[in-house]
Write an enzyme that holds these catalytic residues in place. Structure first.
Site, PDB file in Angstrom:
ATOM      1  N   CYS A  67       0.808  -1.215   0.000  1.00 19.96           N
ATOM      2  CA  CYS A  67       0.000   0.000   0.000  1.00 19.96           C
ATOM      3  C   CYS A  67       0.844   1.269   0.000  1.00 19.96           C
ATOM      4  O   CYS A  67       0.330   2.340  -0.334  1.00 19.96           O
ATOM      5  CB  CYS A  67      -0.917   0.010   1.222  1.00 19.96           C
ATOM      6  SG  CYS A  67      -2.213  -1.261   1.161  1.00 19.96           S
TER       7      CYS A  67
ATOM      8  N   PHE B 123      -9.994  -5.183  -1.006  1.00 21.18           N
ATOM      9  CA  PHE B 123      -9.099  -4.746  -2.065  1.00 21.18           C
ATOM     10  C   PHE B 123      -9.782  -4.730  -3.433  1.00 21.18           C
ATOM     11  O   PHE B 123     -10.664  -5.543  -3.712  1.00 21.18           O
ATOM     12  CB  PHE B 123      -7.856  -5.640  -2.110  1.00 21.18           C
ATOM     13  CG  PHE B 123      -6.983  -5.484  -0.907  1.00 21.18           C
ATOM     14  CD1 PHE B 123      -6.116  -4.411  -0.805  1.00 21.18           C
ATOM     15  CD2 PHE B 123      -7.040  -6.394   0.140  1.00 21.18           C
ATOM     16  CE1 PHE B 123      -5.310  -4.247   0.312  1.00 21.18           C
ATOM     17  CE2 PHE B 123      -6.242  -6.241   1.262  1.00 21.18           C
ATOM     18  CZ  PHE B 123      -5.368  -5.167   1.345  1.00 21.18           C
TER      19      PHE B 123
ATOM     20  N   HIS C  83      -3.749   7.247   3.361  1.00 16.06           N
ATOM     21  CA  HIS C  83      -4.073   6.007   2.680  1.00 16.06           C
ATOM     22  C   HIS C  83      -5.135   5.251   3.469  1.00 16.06           C
ATOM     23  O   HIS C  83      -4.917   4.906   4.639  1.00 16.06           O
ATOM     24  CB  HIS C  83      -2.841   5.115   2.522  1.00 16.06           C
ATOM     25  CG  HIS C  83      -3.185   3.778   1.934  1.00 16.06           C
ATOM     26  ND1 HIS C  83      -3.480   3.612   0.597  1.00 16.06           N
ATOM     27  CD2 HIS C  83      -3.340   2.568   2.502  1.00 16.06           C
ATOM     28  CE1 HIS C  83      -3.780   2.353   0.370  1.00 16.06           C
ATOM     29  NE2 HIS C  83      -3.699   1.689   1.517  1.00 16.06           N
TER      30      HIS C  83
ATOM     31  N   ASN D  12      -9.652  -0.569  -1.303  1.00 14.42           N
ATOM     32  CA  ASN D  12      -8.219  -0.345  -1.151  1.00 14.42           C
ATOM     33  C   ASN D  12      -7.519  -0.849  -2.408  1.00 14.42           C
ATOM     34  O   ASN D  12      -7.441  -2.048  -2.651  1.00 14.42           O
ATOM     35  CB  ASN D  12      -7.706  -1.090   0.086  1.00 14.42           C
ATOM     36  CG  ASN D  12      -6.227  -0.869   0.346  1.00 14.42           C
ATOM     37  OD1 ASN D  12      -5.492  -0.393  -0.514  1.00 14.42           O
ATOM     38  ND2 ASN D  12      -5.782  -1.221   1.544  1.00 14.42           N
TER      39      ASN D  12
END
Length: 332
Positions: free
Chosen positions: A105, A154, A245, A278
């Site tokens: 990430c 994700f 993030h 994500n």
């Protein structure tokens, strides 16, 4: 909305693709070669779509790009996605290319940090950063709760941005100025986020119980180290704008609580997580774009801000940002 905080996500792989590759669902059957073959074809094309939009918004020809930085967690080839991307965009053969693999990430933040260094140390440089992610390397059957949780969080995506120093106005209109960048590895945390290519695809582990508290417990020190040299460490975190993030809702909740941020300060991160999931390294570029939109349309008056990225290690990337059009935005 699921506990992942995501209402929708986007994927390159389809039901037809999965049906054509039953080995993707069976850990007993090697599948890495097939996954990498799919990624090798799709990653440059997805990156090119994002990069073409960034170049169009930038306003200068693609041949003015001097450096190319590409990040992905979905690839292991040489020549890699950077070579194919340069060809798709019509970049010069002399463009200086750098690939970043398996940074998790934090790949987007690491790429922007590298681009900042390249731009400031190469007069006239314009660095195209392209971050692209495909979860086909990690997709597998629901063999355990960890797998189900990850696949609910994700998603696939690509983001691109052009970085330079000394903007050529009025053609170039900077989104943000990257004032300083730093990276901190928290000692003894190598086990918290792990990634490795195996014959079954991209595998690894995320220690969710440790991850969110680690981020919250260490972020103040990272912020202080970054802001103090600039005379900005006043502990008034709500005076800043934030591009964090969104690894998960839990991480955002812990950071919000640790810094006592007002509701809405992490709205850009939460919206990206809700709308896209994500997307690993590409997510921060989405967050930066969403934050820019909010500042332009909703009149957030903050002049200074912070970008935070998290990755394997446990690694914290911290960047201090400045809104270049702050004064004119306030007048409007």
């Amino acid at each position: 909305m699921s506990a992942s905080g995501s209402e929708k996500r986007f994927f390159h792989h389809t039901e037809e693709m999965i049906n054509a590759h039953p080995e993707f669902l069976d850990r007993a059957t090697p599948s890495l070669d097939a996954r990498l073959e799919i990624a090798a074809a799709a990653v440059p094309e997805l990156a090119a779509t994002a990069a073409a939009r960034a170049i169009a918004q930038w306003g200068r020809p693609a041949t003015d790009i001097t450096h190319l930085v590409v990040t992905t967690n979905a690839g292991a080839h040489a020549p890699g996605a950077d070579v194919r991307l340069a060809a798709l965009l019509g970049l010069r053969p002399t463009v200086r290319r750098t690939m970043i693999h398996l940074n998790g990430c934090s790949a987007g933040a690491a790429a922007l940090r590298l681009a900042k260094d390249l731009a400031e140390n190469s007069r006239g440089a314009r660095v195209l950063v392209a971050c692209v992610e495909l979860t086909v390397l990690t997709f597998r059957g629901p063999d355990c709760p960890h797998t189900v949780n990850c696949q609910a969080l994700f998603g696939d995506g690509a983001g691109a941005v052009i970085v330079g120093a000394e903007a050529v106005r009025p053609v170039e209109q900077p989104m943000f100025e990257m004032v300083s960048a730093s990276q901190t590895l928290i000692p003894g945390t190598e086990h918290v986020i792990t990634m490795q290519l195996t014959e079954h695809g991209l595998d690894g582990n995320i220690d969710a119980k440790e991850l969110a508290p680690l981020a919250a417990n260490n972020v103040k020190k990272c912020l202080s180290d970054a802001l103090t040299p600039l005379g900005l460490d006043r502990g008034e975190w709500n005076d800043l704008f934030w591009a964090v993030h969104p690894g998960s809702p839990l991480i955002l909740d812990h950071i919000e609580s640790a810094l006592q941020l007002k509701p809405g300060k992490l709205a850009a991160s939460r919206r990206v997580l809700r709308e896209y999931g994500n997307m690993l390294g590409s997510t921060l570029i989405f967050v930066l774009d969403e934050q820019r939109r909010r500042m332009e349309e909703e009149g957030d008056g903050a002049e200074w801000g912070v970008m935070l990225g998290f990755g394997p290690g446990f690694t914290i990337e911290t960047m201090v940002l400045h809104a270049p059009d702050h004064d004119s935005r306030k007048k409007n």
